[in-house]
Design a protein around this motif. Sequence first.
Motif, PDB file in Angstrom:
ATOM      1  N   PHE A 285      14.604  23.651  18.573  1.00 14.71           N
ATOM      2  CA  PHE A 285      15.846  24.281  18.366  1.00 14.71           C
ATOM      3  C   PHE A 285      15.886  25.080  16.409  1.00 14.71           C
ATOM      4  O   PHE A 285      15.969  23.788  15.954  1.00 14.71           O
ATOM      5  CB  PHE A 285      16.804  24.867  18.926  1.00 14.71           C
ATOM      6  CG  PHE A 285      17.303  24.989  19.970  1.00 14.71           C
ATOM      7  CD1 PHE A 285      17.190  26.467  20.508  1.00 14.71           C
ATOM      8  CD2 PHE A 285      17.259  24.282  21.355  1.00 14.71           C
ATOM      9  CE1 PHE A 285      17.004  26.704  21.076  1.00 14.71           C
ATOM     10  CE2 PHE A 285      16.766  24.727  22.645  1.00 14.71           C
ATOM     11  CZ  PHE A 285      17.170  25.955  23.065  1.00 14.71           C
ATOM     12  N   ILE A 286      15.579  26.011  15.977  1.00 11.74           N
ATOM     13  CA  ILE A 286      15.959  26.013  14.663  1.00 11.74           C
ATOM     14  C   ILE A 286      17.226  26.480  14.168  1.00 11.74           C
ATOM     15  O   ILE A 286      17.968  26.438  13.577  1.00 11.74           O
ATOM     16  CB  ILE A 286      15.064  26.519  13.717  1.00 11.74           C
ATOM     17  CG1 ILE A 286      14.835  28.475  14.167  1.00 11.74           C
ATOM     18  CG2 ILE A 286      13.520  26.176  13.689  1.00 11.74           C
ATOM     19  CD1 ILE A 286      13.569  29.074  13.659  1.00 11.74           C
ATOM     20  N   GLU A 287      18.139  27.195  15.179  1.00 16.76           N
ATOM     21  CA  GLU A 287      19.348  27.388  15.211  1.00 16.76           C
ATOM     22  C   GLU A 287      19.927  27.917  16.791  1.00 16.76           C
ATOM     23  O   GLU A 287      18.338  28.089  17.415  1.00 16.76           O
ATOM     24  CB  GLU A 287      19.596  28.524  14.398  1.00 16.76           C
ATOM     25  CG  GLU A 287      19.159  29.976  15.626  1.00 16.76           C
ATOM     26  CD  GLU A 287      18.779  31.041  13.935  1.00 16.76           C
ATOM     27  OE1 GLU A 287      19.285  32.248  13.974  1.00 16.76           O
ATOM     28  OE2 GLU A 287      19.527  31.111  12.811  1.00 16.76           O
ATOM     29  N   PRO A 288      21.300  28.137  17.221  1.00 17.80           N
ATOM     30  CA  PRO A 288      21.231  28.490  18.379  1.00 17.80           C
ATOM     31  C   PRO A 288      20.288  29.469  19.085  1.00 17.80           C
ATOM     32  O   PRO A 288      20.363  30.976  18.719  1.00 17.80           O
ATOM     33  CB  PRO A 288      22.655  28.713  18.607  1.00 17.80           C
ATOM     34  CG  PRO A 288      23.431  27.500  16.934  1.00 17.80           C
ATOM     35  CD  PRO A 288      22.318  27.823  16.220  1.00 17.80           C
ATOM     36  N   GLY A 289      19.810  29.654  19.841  1.00 20.31           N
ATOM     37  CA  GLY A 289      19.400  30.677  21.026  1.00 20.31           C
ATOM     38  C   GLY A 289      17.818  31.049  20.540  1.00 20.31           C
ATOM     39  O   GLY A 289      17.044  31.538  20.549  1.00 20.31           O
ATOM     40  N   ARG A 290      17.858  30.547  19.104  1.00 13.73           N
ATOM     41  CA  ARG A 290      15.960  30.289  18.650  1.00 13.73           C
ATOM     42  C   ARG A 290      15.668  29.130  18.788  1.00 13.73           C
ATOM     43  O   ARG A 290      15.678  28.196  18.163  1.00 13.73           O
ATOM     44  CB  ARG A 290      16.382  30.815  17.022  1.00 13.73           C
ATOM     45  CG  ARG A 290      14.976  31.689  16.482  1.00 13.73           C
ATOM     46  CD  ARG A 290      15.475  31.899  15.181  1.00 13.73           C
ATOM     47  NE  ARG A 290      14.689  32.884  14.665  1.00 13.73           N
ATOM     48  CZ  ARG A 290      14.458  33.001  12.675  1.00 13.73           C
ATOM     49  NH1 ARG A 290      15.862  33.396  12.527  1.00 13.73           N
ATOM     50  NH2 ARG A 290      13.679  33.867  12.277  1.00 13.73           N
ATOM     51  N   VAL A 291      14.043  29.072  18.989  1.00 13.02           N
ATOM     52  CA  VAL A 291      12.832  28.343  18.424  1.00 13.02           C
ATOM     53  C   VAL A 291      12.332  28.214  18.479  1.00 13.02           C
ATOM     54  O   VAL A 291      11.487  29.401  18.021  1.00 13.02           O
ATOM     55  CB  VAL A 291      12.877  27.967  20.840  1.00 13.02           C
ATOM     56  CG1 VAL A 291      11.910  26.967  21.115  1.00 13.02           C
ATOM     57  CG2 VAL A 291      13.761  27.675  21.441  1.00 13.02           C
ATOM     58  N   LEU A 292      11.607  27.397  17.058  1.00  7.76           N
ATOM     59  CA  LEU A 292       9.700  27.730  16.900  1.00  7.76           C
ATOM     60  C   LEU A 292       9.148  27.084  17.348  1.00  7.76           C
ATOM     61  O   LEU A 292       9.339  25.695  18.110  1.00  7.76           O
ATOM     62  CB  LEU A 292      10.291  26.641  15.555  1.00  7.76           C
ATOM     63  CG  LEU A 292       8.974  26.359  14.523  1.00  7.76           C
ATOM     64  CD1 LEU A 292       9.078  27.677  13.985  1.00  7.76           C
ATOM     65  CD2 LEU A 292       9.133  25.639  13.102  1.00  7.76           C
ATOM     66  N   TRP A 293       8.216  27.469  18.052  1.00 13.11           N
ATOM     67  CA  TRP A 293       6.778  27.271  18.720  1.00 13.11           C
ATOM     68  C   TRP A 293       5.071  27.050  17.822  1.00 13.11           C
ATOM     69  O   TRP A 293       5.056  27.697  17.412  1.00 13.11           O
ATOM     70  CB  TRP A 293       6.966  28.498  20.226  1.00 13.11           C
ATOM     71  CG  TRP A 293       5.664  27.972  20.449  1.00 13.11           C
ATOM     72  CD1 TRP A 293       4.884  28.496  20.703  1.00 13.11           C
ATOM     73  CD2 TRP A 293       6.037  27.244  22.021  1.00 13.11           C
ATOM     74  NE1 TRP A 293       3.721  28.423  21.610  1.00 13.11           N
ATOM     75  CE2 TRP A 293       4.403  27.967  22.313  1.00 13.11           C
ATOM     76  CE3 TRP A 293       6.809  26.911  22.584  1.00 13.11           C
ATOM     77  CZ2 TRP A 293       3.669  26.633  23.771  1.00 13.11           C
ATOM     78  CZ3 TRP A 293       5.906  25.775  23.292  1.00 13.11           C
ATOM     79  CH2 TRP A 293       5.185  26.562  24.278  1.00 13.11           C
TER      80      TRP A 293
END
Length: 234
Positions: free
Chosen positions: A221-229
Amino acid sequence: MTELLDDPTRGALAGFRMPAESAPHERTLIAFPCREELWKGRLRDGQLAWVHVARTIAEYEPVTMLARPDDVALAEDLCAQSNVEVVAMPLDDSWLRDTAPIYVSNGRDRIALDFGFNGWGGKYLPCDADDAVPRHWTERSGDRRIEVPMVLEGGSITVDGAGTIVTTEQCLLHPNRNPAMTRAAIESTLRRSLGVERIVWLPYAIDDRDTDGHVDLVAMFIEPGRVLWQGCDD
Protein backbone atom coordinates in the motif's frame (compact mmCIF):
# COMPACT_ATOMS: atom_id res chain seq x y z
CA MET A 1 1.45 -12.65 31.77
CA THR A 2 0.60 -14.37 28.51
CA GLU A 3 -2.70 -13.32 26.95
CA LEU A 4 -4.42 -15.32 24.24
CA LEU A 5 -6.66 -13.96 21.52
CA ASP A 6 -9.22 -16.70 22.16
CA ASP A 7 -9.53 -16.16 25.92
CA PRO A 8 -11.69 -13.47 27.60
CA THR A 9 -9.12 -10.79 26.60
CA ARG A 10 -10.36 -10.96 22.98
CA GLY A 11 -12.30 -7.79 23.63
CA ALA A 12 -9.04 -6.06 24.50
CA LEU A 13 -8.34 -5.52 20.79
CA ALA A 14 -11.56 -3.62 20.12
CA GLY A 15 -10.63 -0.33 18.50
CA PHE A 16 -7.07 -1.44 17.73
CA ARG A 17 -5.76 -1.65 14.18
CA MET A 18 -2.51 -2.47 12.46
CA PRO A 19 -1.15 0.80 11.03
CA ALA A 20 0.10 1.19 7.49
CA GLU A 21 3.80 0.67 6.92
CA SER A 22 4.15 4.38 6.11
CA ALA A 23 2.64 5.50 9.43
CA PRO A 24 4.91 7.33 11.91
CA HIS A 25 6.79 5.02 14.24
CA GLU A 26 9.37 5.19 17.01
CA ARG A 27 12.16 3.04 15.69
CA THR A 28 13.24 0.30 13.33
CA LEU A 29 14.06 -3.22 14.51
CA ILE A 30 16.62 -5.21 12.54
CA ALA A 31 18.43 -8.48 13.26
CA PHE A 32 22.15 -9.15 12.77
CA PRO A 33 22.65 -12.00 10.23
CA CYS A 34 23.69 -15.20 11.96
CA ARG A 35 22.63 -18.31 10.00
CA GLU A 36 25.87 -19.29 8.34
CA GLU A 37 24.48 -22.07 6.12
CA LEU A 38 22.26 -19.58 4.29
CA TRP A 39 25.13 -17.32 3.29
CA LYS A 40 27.34 -19.98 1.68
CA GLY A 41 30.59 -18.58 3.05
CA ARG A 42 29.53 -14.92 2.75
CA LEU A 43 28.03 -14.32 6.18
CA ARG A 44 30.34 -11.37 6.84
CA ASP A 45 29.20 -9.73 3.58
CA GLY A 46 25.62 -10.11 4.76
CA GLN A 47 26.43 -8.65 8.16
CA LEU A 48 28.15 -5.65 6.59
CA ALA A 49 25.17 -5.07 4.28
CA TRP A 50 22.71 -5.22 7.19
CA VAL A 51 24.86 -2.81 9.22
CA HIS A 52 25.03 -0.39 6.28
CA VAL A 53 21.22 -0.38 6.10
CA ALA A 54 20.92 0.03 9.88
CA ARG A 55 23.38 2.92 10.01
CA THR A 56 21.61 4.64 7.11
CA ILE A 57 18.18 4.37 8.76
CA ALA A 58 19.73 5.57 12.04
CA GLU A 59 20.44 8.93 10.41
CA TYR A 60 16.67 9.52 10.51
CA GLU A 61 15.32 7.50 13.46
CA PRO A 62 16.54 5.20 16.24
CA VAL A 63 17.45 1.65 15.26
CA THR A 64 17.66 -1.42 17.48
CA MET A 65 19.82 -4.25 16.17
CA LEU A 66 19.04 -7.64 17.74
CA ALA A 67 22.01 -9.99 17.79
CA ARG A 68 22.85 -13.39 19.19
CA PRO A 69 24.75 -12.98 22.48
CA ASP A 70 27.95 -14.28 20.85
CA ASP A 71 27.59 -11.69 18.06
CA VAL A 72 26.92 -8.62 20.21
CA ALA A 73 30.54 -7.46 20.39
CA LEU A 74 30.98 -7.71 16.61
CA ALA A 75 27.67 -5.97 15.90
CA GLU A 76 28.54 -3.16 18.33
CA ASP A 77 31.93 -2.73 16.70
CA LEU A 78 30.42 -2.55 13.19
CA CYS A 79 27.66 -0.18 14.35
CA ALA A 80 29.98 2.05 16.38
CA GLN A 81 29.46 5.82 16.32
CA SER A 82 25.91 5.55 15.00
CA ASN A 83 22.43 5.77 16.47
CA VAL A 84 22.13 1.97 16.44
CA GLU A 85 21.44 0.19 19.72
CA VAL A 86 22.58 -3.45 19.84
CA VAL A 87 20.53 -5.79 22.03
CA ALA A 88 21.41 -9.41 22.83
CA MET A 89 18.65 -11.87 21.97
CA PRO A 90 18.48 -15.53 20.87
CA LEU A 91 17.98 -15.74 17.10
CA ASP A 92 17.80 -18.38 14.40
CA ASP A 93 17.75 -16.04 11.41
CA SER A 94 17.70 -12.36 10.47
CA TRP A 95 14.23 -11.72 9.00
CA LEU A 96 12.44 -9.68 11.66
CA ARG A 97 9.83 -8.56 9.15
CA ASP A 98 8.47 -12.09 9.47
CA THR A 99 9.30 -12.93 13.09
CA ALA A 100 9.00 -9.73 15.14
CA PRO A 101 5.72 -8.85 16.86
CA ILE A 102 3.07 -7.13 14.76
CA TYR A 103 1.86 -4.00 16.53
CA VAL A 104 -1.68 -2.70 16.59
CA SER A 105 -2.73 0.67 17.97
CA ASN A 106 -5.85 2.61 18.88
CA GLY A 107 -4.11 5.94 18.45
CA ARG A 108 -3.09 6.13 22.11
CA ASP A 109 -1.92 2.69 23.18
CA ARG A 110 -0.27 -0.19 21.38
CA ILE A 111 -0.33 -3.96 21.72
CA ALA A 112 2.23 -6.43 20.36
CA LEU A 113 0.64 -9.39 18.62
CA ASP A 114 2.58 -12.64 18.90
CA PHE A 115 1.67 -14.86 15.95
CA GLY A 116 3.16 -18.31 15.59
CA PHE A 117 6.26 -18.82 13.43
CA ASN A 118 7.22 -22.24 12.04
CA GLY A 119 10.24 -21.48 9.86
CA TRP A 120 8.27 -20.63 6.70
CA GLY A 121 6.35 -23.86 6.70
CA GLY A 122 9.11 -25.93 8.30
CA LYS A 123 11.68 -25.23 5.60
CA TYR A 124 14.24 -23.52 7.85
CA LEU A 125 14.73 -25.23 11.18
CA PRO A 126 15.35 -24.79 14.02
CA CYS A 127 13.11 -21.76 14.45
CA ASP A 128 12.26 -21.84 18.17
CA ALA A 129 14.38 -18.77 18.95
CA ASP A 130 12.75 -16.75 16.18
CA ASP A 131 9.30 -17.88 17.32
CA ALA A 132 10.16 -16.50 20.78
CA VAL A 133 11.33 -13.07 19.53
CA PRO A 134 7.98 -11.35 20.28
CA ARG A 135 8.05 -12.65 23.86
CA HIS A 136 11.69 -11.70 24.43
CA TRP A 137 11.24 -8.27 22.85
CA THR A 138 8.14 -7.35 24.82
CA GLU A 139 9.74 -8.53 28.05
CA ARG A 140 12.38 -5.93 27.32
CA SER A 141 10.14 -3.18 25.93
CA GLY A 142 7.36 -3.59 28.45
CA ASP A 143 4.70 -3.62 25.73
CA ARG A 144 1.56 -5.63 26.30
CA ARG A 145 1.63 -8.87 24.30
CA ILE A 146 -1.26 -11.01 23.08
CA GLU A 147 -0.64 -14.40 21.52
CA VAL A 148 -2.62 -15.14 18.35
CA PRO A 149 -3.16 -18.88 17.70
CA MET A 150 -2.20 -18.77 14.03
CA VAL A 151 1.03 -18.96 12.04
CA LEU A 152 1.62 -15.69 10.21
CA GLU A 153 4.72 -13.91 8.89
CA GLY A 154 4.74 -10.13 8.62
CA GLY A 155 5.80 -10.25 4.99
CA SER A 156 2.72 -12.24 4.03
CA ILE A 157 0.37 -9.29 4.55
CA THR A 158 0.14 -5.60 3.73
CA VAL A 159 -2.41 -3.22 5.24
CA ASP A 160 -3.46 0.34 4.45
CA GLY A 161 -4.18 1.31 8.06
CA ALA A 162 -7.78 2.11 7.10
CA GLY A 163 -9.28 -1.36 7.29
CA THR A 164 -8.01 -3.19 4.20
CA ILE A 165 -5.49 -6.02 4.03
CA VAL A 166 -4.00 -7.71 0.97
CA THR A 167 -2.53 -11.20 1.16
CA THR A 168 -2.15 -14.34 -0.98
CA GLU A 169 -3.91 -17.68 -1.07
CA GLN A 170 -0.56 -19.15 -2.07
CA CYS A 171 0.86 -18.45 1.39
CA LEU A 172 -1.91 -18.13 3.96
CA LEU A 173 -3.87 -21.12 2.65
CA HIS A 174 -0.78 -23.29 2.24
CA PRO A 175 -1.16 -26.51 4.28
CA ASN A 176 2.28 -26.03 5.83
CA ARG A 177 1.10 -22.97 7.81
CA ASN A 178 -2.30 -23.56 9.43
CA PRO A 179 -3.59 -26.92 8.18
CA ALA A 180 -6.41 -27.07 10.75
CA MET A 181 -7.79 -23.62 9.87
CA THR A 182 -10.33 -22.98 7.15
CA ARG A 183 -10.23 -19.88 4.98
CA ALA A 184 -13.13 -18.50 7.01
CA ALA A 185 -11.25 -19.10 10.27
CA ILE A 186 -8.15 -17.36 8.93
CA GLU A 187 -10.23 -14.38 7.80
CA SER A 188 -11.92 -14.18 11.20
CA THR A 189 -8.56 -14.21 12.98
CA LEU A 190 -7.17 -11.49 10.72
CA ARG A 191 -10.21 -9.31 11.34
CA ARG A 192 -10.19 -9.77 15.11
CA SER A 193 -6.45 -9.35 15.57
CA LEU A 194 -5.48 -6.71 12.99
CA GLY A 195 -8.65 -4.63 13.01
CA VAL A 196 -9.35 -5.04 9.30
CA GLU A 197 -12.73 -5.23 7.57
CA ARG A 198 -11.79 -5.90 3.95
CA ILE A 199 -9.56 -8.81 2.94
CA VAL A 200 -8.25 -8.89 -0.63
CA TRP A 201 -6.96 -12.31 -1.64
CA LEU A 202 -4.47 -12.52 -4.49
CA PRO A 203 -4.17 -16.07 -5.85
CA TYR A 204 -0.37 -16.00 -5.71
CA ALA A 205 2.62 -13.66 -5.57
CA ILE A 206 5.53 -15.28 -7.41
CA ASP A 207 7.04 -18.76 -7.62
CA ASP A 208 8.93 -18.39 -4.36
CA ARG A 209 10.07 -21.56 -2.61
CA ASP A 210 11.26 -19.77 0.53
CA THR A 211 8.12 -17.93 1.64
CA ASP A 212 5.41 -19.66 -0.43
CA GLY A 213 4.31 -16.39 -1.98
CA HIS A 214 4.68 -13.48 0.43
CA VAL A 215 2.66 -10.53 -0.78
CA ASP A 216 5.52 -8.10 -0.04
CA LEU A 217 7.30 -9.52 -3.08
CA VAL A 218 4.72 -7.98 -5.40
CA ALA A 219 2.47 -5.44 -3.67
CA MET A 220 2.36 -2.78 -0.99
CA PHE A 221 0.00 0.00 0.00
CA ILE A 222 1.19 3.51 -0.81
CA GLU A 223 -1.92 5.16 0.63
CA PRO A 224 -5.34 3.95 1.85
CA GLY A 225 -7.01 2.00 -0.92
CA ARG A 226 -4.10 2.33 -3.34
CA VAL A 227 -1.59 -0.45 -4.04
CA LEU A 228 1.73 -0.37 -5.86
CA TRP A 229 2.00 -3.60 -7.85
CA GLN A 230 5.03 -5.29 -9.37
CA GLY A 231 4.75 -7.82 -12.14
CA CYS A 232 6.30 -9.15 -15.34
CA ASP A 233 4.85 -10.43 -18.61
CA ASP A 234 6.69 -13.77 -18.64
